[in-house]
Design a protein around this motif. Structure first.
Motif, PDB file in Angstrom:
ATOM      1  N   SER A 112      43.438  52.596  37.800  1.00 62.48           N
ATOM      2  CA  SER A 112      44.231  52.098  38.673  1.00 62.48           C
ATOM      3  C   SER A 112      45.540  51.830  37.973  1.00 62.48           C
ATOM      4  O   SER A 112      46.712  51.975  38.306  1.00 62.48           O
ATOM      5  CB  SER A 112      43.800  50.983  39.742  1.00 62.48           C
ATOM      6  OG  SER A 112      43.026  49.963  39.235  1.00 62.48           O
ATOM      7  N   VAL A 140      44.996  53.303  43.502  1.00 64.52           N
ATOM      8  CA  VAL A 140      43.704  52.809  44.115  1.00 64.52           C
ATOM      9  C   VAL A 140      42.835  54.045  44.317  1.00 64.52           C
ATOM     10  O   VAL A 140      41.711  53.919  43.914  1.00 64.52           O
ATOM     11  CB  VAL A 140      43.942  52.079  45.440  1.00 64.52           C
ATOM     12  CG1 VAL A 140      42.785  51.775  46.189  1.00 64.52           C
ATOM     13  CG2 VAL A 140      44.833  50.679  45.422  1.00 64.52           C
ATOM     14  N   GLY A 158      41.527  54.773  40.951  1.00 66.29           N
ATOM     15  CA  GLY A 158      40.379  53.981  40.669  1.00 66.29           C
ATOM     16  C   GLY A 158      39.266  54.010  41.210  1.00 66.29           C
ATOM     17  O   GLY A 158      38.147  54.105  40.683  1.00 66.29           O
ATOM     18  N   SER A 189      41.856  46.782  42.515  1.00 67.44           N
ATOM     19  CA  SER A 189      42.545  48.206  42.165  1.00 67.44           C
ATOM     20  C   SER A 189      43.942  48.206  42.648  1.00 67.44           C
ATOM     21  O   SER A 189      44.946  48.439  42.128  1.00 67.44           O
ATOM     22  CB  SER A 189      41.940  49.556  42.644  1.00 67.44           C
ATOM     23  OG  SER A 189      41.618  49.637  43.847  1.00 67.44           O
ATOM     24  N   ALA A 206      47.077  48.270  39.992  1.00 66.74           N
ATOM     25  CA  ALA A 206      48.127  49.180  40.664  1.00 66.74           C
ATOM     26  C   ALA A 206      49.418  48.761  40.333  1.00 66.74           C
ATOM     27  O   ALA A 206      50.430  49.204  39.845  1.00 66.74           O
ATOM     28  CB  ALA A 206      47.925  49.986  41.534  1.00 66.74           C
TER      29      ALA A 206
END
Lengths: 306, 266
Positions: B85, B124, B127, B160, B164
């Motif tokens: 992520s 996300v 991830g 995540s 990110a």
């Protein structure tokens, strides 16, 4: 209504460089407007501020009557930008580049795809729609940027040197395309180094130099104020010395080429008569540069001298 | 041209379409280069599970009441989620800056928080995609039943999101490709490896245990482990609290940087 109204726009970069020193500019709706100036004059900075890529240091901008500082997103909806440098994702396909850009302006996928098809076909890029954009030629990339700028149907299209490095055939087809969308109602602001392009396409012009607007008005009106033009005369035989001309100024005389400055409205008969008397035979004649270019160069050199 | 002009659209509707466009562009980006983005974490995970889970793990015995392979699997999945992520957001945002196609978004009528949300959701998604693949691969080595599916999903999505956001902040400041590898190599990797993937921090001497408590990744991995195995070194709320605080702080920083135009505007 003005498509674009700029008042006392200033930009000073962090390094202290004053790129715009309070410029005023007004572009009528439906106009085809040229913003001209030498390199580093402030054209791209002005375009950057209008399109929100550069933060201003003062002044105000209105787009179709809306204030950019308070209604920025509404203003952005009305603007399409073709920047000077290639700035799309070269790993994407032209079709994706266009539909993605349309999506950023809230155009739904189906409409975006229809418009992408329309502009890719109009700009002769349809065959390349599914290949990586990096494999396209320079001229194709320039046309793709025009298609991208139009895909959300802006009312004001700003083109920053759109035909730089493009061959004359493609350049002329791009002119025809731009004239068509202007006729259909899109206001266009163009910066270019090809002054022939500005003279051919634009009705109004502003000339910027060192961050200041030094001249602004209708192209025809500015050209009528241009007092002199330079002619290039090709001679049959090499000249051993420059001719002595009364009422005309010899700018240069090299081998079989003579450059003479003529005041607008002055009869050329006297020029040819004097040349004939001094034994010069003229085989052909042409303008050294187009009229706008001549006007521009004089204006800029005057500003440099000042 | 018969197209209706753009200004007839409302800004809220524009931003919703723009958000969906940005997310789908991000997903298209990492799936197009799946050999670089999806496969390597799965290969690494196989190696970790083979070496630490099977070869060494059988000699270690139980950890926190679970077979060692079962203990390490949640951590290995989480490590893949965190790394991917983060790297999706950092590489995509920096790539857009580097090639200047971030300008496509900056000139469009999109709120900065929508741009931020688009990149975060893209991170996300990658991830989660990688996490799901690593989880699937782990089934070749052990059988784990998820004790608390809702908690598992919440922890992995929030973690995540957090990383990110970190990736976006890193890329805002980055000026070269070197700048986007410094944080993953010298901060993220040590924090992740020392975050209790392969061991329970309760086994550490007091000094190192107390030092470990300063590592936020520890709480994320333990929260995820609680979701899957039903046991953790810490109360679950510690995990949610740490993740929530970091998300709020990083989101505020990222939005502030974007509003100021740091690294993206002159």
């Amino acid at each position: 209504m003005y498509a674009l109204e700029i008042s006392q726009l200033k930009k000073t970069y962090d390094n202290g460089h004053e790129a715009l020193k309070g410029i005023d500019l007004a572009v009528e709706e439906g106009d085809f407007f040229a913003l001209l100036g030498p390199n580093g004059a402030g054209k791209s900075t002005a375009i950057g501020v209008i399109s929100s890529l550069v933060n201003d240091s003062g002044g105000s901008i209105k787009v179709f009557g809306k204030d950019l500082s308070t209604e920025r997103n509404l203003c952005k909806l009305d603007i399409g930008l073709v920047p000077q440098e290639i700035n799309f994702n070269v790993f994407e396909t032209p079709l994706n580049i266009l539909t993605t850009q349309a999506g950023y302006y809230g155009v739904d996928r189906a409409t975006a795809t229809t418009r992408a098809e329309k502009y890719l076909k109009l700009l002769d890029l349809w065959d390349k729609r599914n290949g990586p954009a990096r494999e396209m030629s320079g001229g194709m990339k320039r046309r793709l940027m025009i298609a991208r700028a139009l895909v959300h149907a802006p009312r004001l299209l700003i083109l920053d040197e759109p035909t730089a490095g493009v061959d004359i055939e493609i350049r002329r087809s791009m002119w025809e395309f731009l004239e068509k969308i202007n006729r259909d109602g899109t206001t266009i602001i163009l910066t270019t180094h090809y002054l022939e392009e500005a003279e051919t396409l634009c009705r109004n012009v502003a000339i910027i130099d060192k961050g200041v607007i030094v001249e602004q008005g209708a192209v025809e009106e500015l050209l009528s104020r241009s007092m002199v033009q330079t002619f290039v005369l090709d001679l049959k035989d090499s000249a051993t010395a420059a001719p002595t001309l009364t009422g005309f100024e010899v700018m240069s005389c090299e081998d079989k080429r003579l450059e003479v400055e003529v005041v607008i409205g002055q009869s050329l008969n006297g020029l040819f008569q004097q040349l004939q008397q001094q034994g010069f035979e003229v085989t052909s004649m042409r303008n050294k540069s187009n009229r706008l270019e001549e006007f521009f160069l004089r204006l800029v050199s005057k500003s440099e001298a000042a | 041209m018969n197209s209706p002009h753009a200004s007839s659209r409302s800004i809220a509707a524009v931003n919703w379409v723009a958000f969906k466009t940005l997310v789908s562009k991000e997903i298209r980006r990492f799936t197009r280069i799946w050999v670089q983005t999806i496969v390597p974490p799965a290969v690494s995970a196989v190696l970790y599970m083979m070496i630490f889970g099977k070869l060494i793990g059988t000699r270690i015995g139980d950890m926190d009441g679970h077979p060692y392979i079962n203990f390490v699997v949640p951590g290995i999945i989480m490590m893949a989620v965190i790394t991917n992520s983060y790297s999706n957001a950092v590489s995509s945002f920096f790539g857009a800056k580097f090639q200047h196609h971030i300008e496509e978004m900056l000139i469009a009528p999109i709120h900065n928080w929508v741009i931020l949300a688009g990149y975060v959701v893209g991170g996300v998604c990658r991830g989660l995609a990688v996490g799901a693949l690593v989880a699937a691969v782990s089934l070749f080595f052990t059988r784990i039943t998820v004790e608390n599916p809702l908690i598992t999903v919440m922890v992995v999505v929030l973690t995540s999101t957090l990383f990110a956001l970190g990736g976006v902040i890193n890329s805002v400041y980055a000026k070269s490709f070197d700048d986007i590898s410094i944080i993953p190599n010298f901060v993220l990797t040590p924090l992740t490896y020392l975050g209790g993937i392969f061991y329970s921090v309760k086994l550490l001497p007091d000094f190192w245990y107390n030092i470990s408590l300063l590592n936020p990744v520890l709480y994320m991995i333990n929260g995820f482990r609680y979701g899957i195995l039903g046991s953790s070194d810490f109360p679950l709320w510690w995990s949610f609290f740490v993740i929530a605080v970091f998300i709020l702080v990083l989101a505020a920083i990222a939005l502030h940087l974007m509003n100021k135009g740091v690294g993206i505007k002159s």
